[in-house]
Design a protein around this motif. Structure first.
Motif, PDB file in Angstrom:
ATOM      1  N   ILE A 117      12.763  26.133  38.764  1.00 52.70           N
ATOM      2  CA  ILE A 117      14.551  25.316  39.421  1.00 52.70           C
ATOM      3  C   ILE A 117      14.832  24.463  38.499  1.00 52.70           C
ATOM      4  O   ILE A 117      15.804  23.999  37.794  1.00 52.70           O
ATOM      5  CB  ILE A 117      14.208  25.748  40.978  1.00 52.70           C
ATOM      6  N   ALA A 118      13.460  23.884  38.763  1.00 51.48           N
ATOM      7  CA  ALA A 118      13.519  22.299  37.814  1.00 51.48           C
ATOM      8  C   ALA A 118      13.979  22.097  36.234  1.00 51.48           C
ATOM      9  O   ALA A 118      14.847  21.613  35.912  1.00 51.48           O
ATOM     10  CB  ALA A 118      12.104  21.167  37.571  1.00 51.48           C
ATOM     11  N   ALA A 119      13.332  23.790  35.653  1.00 53.35           N
ATOM     12  CA  ALA A 119      14.255  23.889  34.513  1.00 53.35           C
ATOM     13  C   ALA A 119      15.563  24.688  33.831  1.00 53.35           C
ATOM     14  O   ALA A 119      16.159  23.988  33.339  1.00 53.35           O
ATOM     15  CB  ALA A 119      13.157  25.212  33.339  1.00 53.35           C
ATOM     16  N   ASP A 120      15.726  25.550  35.510  1.00 49.80           N
ATOM     17  CA  ASP A 120      17.545  25.379  35.840  1.00 49.80           C
ATOM     18  C   ASP A 120      18.189  25.194  35.627  1.00 49.80           C
ATOM     19  O   ASP A 120      19.227  24.290  35.168  1.00 49.80           O
ATOM     20  CB  ASP A 120      17.445  26.432  36.897  1.00 49.80           C
ATOM     21  N   ARG A 121      17.848  23.348  37.020  1.00 53.13           N
ATOM     22  CA  ARG A 121      18.673  22.584  37.133  1.00 53.13           C
ATOM     23  C   ARG A 121      18.758  21.357  35.575  1.00 53.13           C
ATOM     24  O   ARG A 121      19.717  21.277  35.333  1.00 53.13           O
ATOM     25  CB  ARG A 121      18.348  21.919  38.207  1.00 53.13           C
ATOM     26  N   THR A 122      17.961  21.175  34.967  1.00 53.52           N
ATOM     27  CA  THR A 122      17.899  20.568  33.932  1.00 53.52           C
ATOM     28  C   THR A 122      19.205  21.774  32.678  1.00 53.52           C
ATOM     29  O   THR A 122      19.602  20.636  32.250  1.00 53.52           O
ATOM     30  CB  THR A 122      16.560  20.866  33.135  1.00 53.52           C
ATOM     31  N   GLU A 123      19.075  22.186  32.514  1.00 51.70           N
ATOM     32  CA  GLU A 123      19.942  23.275  31.870  1.00 51.70           C
ATOM     33  C   GLU A 123      21.196  23.477  32.035  1.00 51.70           C
ATOM     34  O   GLU A 123      22.227  23.228  31.275  1.00 51.70           O
ATOM     35  CB  GLU A 123      18.788  24.824  31.278  1.00 51.70           C
ATOM     36  N   ALA A 124      20.936  23.639  33.397  1.00 49.10           N
ATOM     37  CA  ALA A 124      22.625  23.740  33.963  1.00 49.10           C
ATOM     38  C   ALA A 124      23.507  22.337  34.138  1.00 49.10           C
ATOM     39  O   ALA A 124      24.397  22.296  33.323  1.00 49.10           O
ATOM     40  CB  ALA A 124      22.494  24.592  35.280  1.00 49.10           C
ATOM     41  N   ALA A 125      22.118  21.033  34.128  1.00 47.43           N
ATOM     42  CA  ALA A 125      22.599  20.187  33.920  1.00 47.43           C
ATOM     43  C   ALA A 125      23.712  19.897  32.692  1.00 47.43           C
ATOM     44  O   ALA A 125      24.152  19.172  32.282  1.00 47.43           O
ATOM     45  CB  ALA A 125      21.522  18.552  34.585  1.00 47.43           C
ATOM     46  N   GLY A 126      22.663  19.737  31.771  1.00 52.55           N
ATOM     47  CA  GLY A 126      22.933  19.767  30.355  1.00 52.55           C
ATOM     48  C   GLY A 126      24.494  20.388  30.039  1.00 52.55           C
ATOM     49  O   GLY A 126      24.725  20.107  29.318  1.00 52.55           O
ATOM     50  N   VAL A 127      24.106  21.823  30.177  1.00 53.00           N
ATOM     51  CA  VAL A 127      25.600  22.952  29.962  1.00 53.00           C
ATOM     52  C   VAL A 127      26.499  22.237  30.710  1.00 53.00           C
ATOM     53  O   VAL A 127      27.796  22.525  29.976  1.00 53.00           O
ATOM     54  CB  VAL A 127      25.214  23.665  30.787  1.00 53.00           C
ATOM     55  N   LEU A 128      26.287  21.766  32.266  1.00 57.07           N
ATOM     56  CA  LEU A 128      27.604  21.259  32.882  1.00 57.07           C
ATOM     57  C   LEU A 128      27.987  20.107  32.491  1.00 57.07           C
ATOM     58  O   LEU A 128      29.435  19.837  31.797  1.00 57.07           O
ATOM     59  CB  LEU A 128      27.207  20.717  34.419  1.00 57.07           C
ATOM     60  N   ARG A 129      27.243  19.550  31.712  1.00 57.67           N
ATOM     61  CA  ARG A 129      27.527  17.507  31.448  1.00 57.67           C
ATOM     62  C   ARG A 129      28.318  17.723  29.273  1.00 57.67           C
ATOM     63  O   ARG A 129      29.796  17.708  29.285  1.00 57.67           O
ATOM     64  CB  ARG A 129      26.440  16.536  30.847  1.00 57.67           C
ATOM     65  N   ARG A 130      28.134  18.972  28.918  1.00 57.91           N
ATOM     66  CA  ARG A 130      28.336  18.970  27.872  1.00 57.91           C
ATOM     67  C   ARG A 130      30.273  20.007  28.126  1.00 57.91           C
ATOM     68  O   ARG A 130      30.502  19.799  27.730  1.00 57.91           O
ATOM     69  CB  ARG A 130      27.566  20.574  27.081  1.00 57.91           C
ATOM     70  N   ASP A 131      30.294  20.801  29.299  1.00 56.66           N
ATOM     71  CA  ASP A 131      30.990  21.724  29.574  1.00 56.66           C
ATOM     72  C   ASP A 131      32.174  20.398  30.425  1.00 56.66           C
ATOM     73  O   ASP A 131      33.751  20.354  30.035  1.00 56.66           O
ATOM     74  CB  ASP A 131      31.490  22.738  30.837  1.00 56.66           C
ATOM     75  N   VAL A 132      31.949  19.475  30.932  1.00 56.24           N
ATOM     76  CA  VAL A 132      32.147  18.793  31.869  1.00 56.24           C
ATOM     77  C   VAL A 132      33.145  17.584  30.794  1.00 56.24           C
ATOM     78  O   VAL A 132      33.955  16.762  30.551  1.00 56.24           O
ATOM     79  CB  VAL A 132      31.998  17.699  32.783  1.00 56.24           C
TER      80      VAL A 132
END
Length: 167
Positions: A117-132
């Motif tokens: 979950i932590a890895a997925d959260r970090t990955e999702a945060a990175g993807v989200l920041r890039r997309d945002v």
């Protein structure tokens, strides 16, 4: 000494004959009749009190057998209780081992799940920041009316925004 007995004076020949008959009678009684009487008395005793004694002996033997059987049953009950106790302990040990294994498996699953979950959260945060960031730059370009991608990339505006602590 001569005593006058009168008519009571015995005749010696009759006295000898009477004694011979008495001994003959005693012999016949002793040889023939008394053994029969003794056998009959023994049979009657055997039929009454002998049976009672045999019954008492049989009863005593039956009680001894019953006591032995009760001792065997008691011993078997003790053995069954010991076996039940042993298998209860084995079952408790098996339950405790299964519970400990379950706790270990749960801890492992939680640890791996939290790490995932932590890895997925970090990955999702990175993807989200890039997309945002990309969407924010595109929106800013639409608002301004010209492309702001190069300016945003030079100034690193999006990275600075995400680096700021949230209030």
């Amino acid at each position: 000494m001569h005593i006058e007995l009168g008519p009571l004076r015995p005749d010696p020949s009759l006295l000898v004959l009477g004694l011979a008959q008495l001994f003959l009678l005693m012999f016949v009684l002793g040889v023939l009749l008394f053994p029969r009487v003794e056998r009959m008395r023994a049979q009657r005793w055997d039929a009454t009190e002998g049976r009672a004694e045999r019954a008492e002996a049989v009863r005593a033997e039956a009680e001894a057998i019953r006591d032995a059987a009760l001792d065997e049953i008691t011993e078997a009950r003790h053995e069954a209780a010991r076996i039940r106790q042993e298998y209860t302990e084995r079952g408790s040990a098996a339950i405790a081992a299964a519970r400990a294994e379950g706790v270990r498996d749960r801890a492992l699953l939680l640890t791996t799940g939290r790490a995932r979950i932590a890895a997925d959260r970090t990955e999702a945060a990175g993807v989200l920041r890039r997309d945002v960031g990309g969407l924010a730059v595109a929106l800013a370009g639409r608002v301004v009316g010209e492309s702001v991608h190069t300016v945003a990339a030079e100034r690193r505006t999006v990275e600075r925004f995400f680096a700021q602590p949230a209030d």
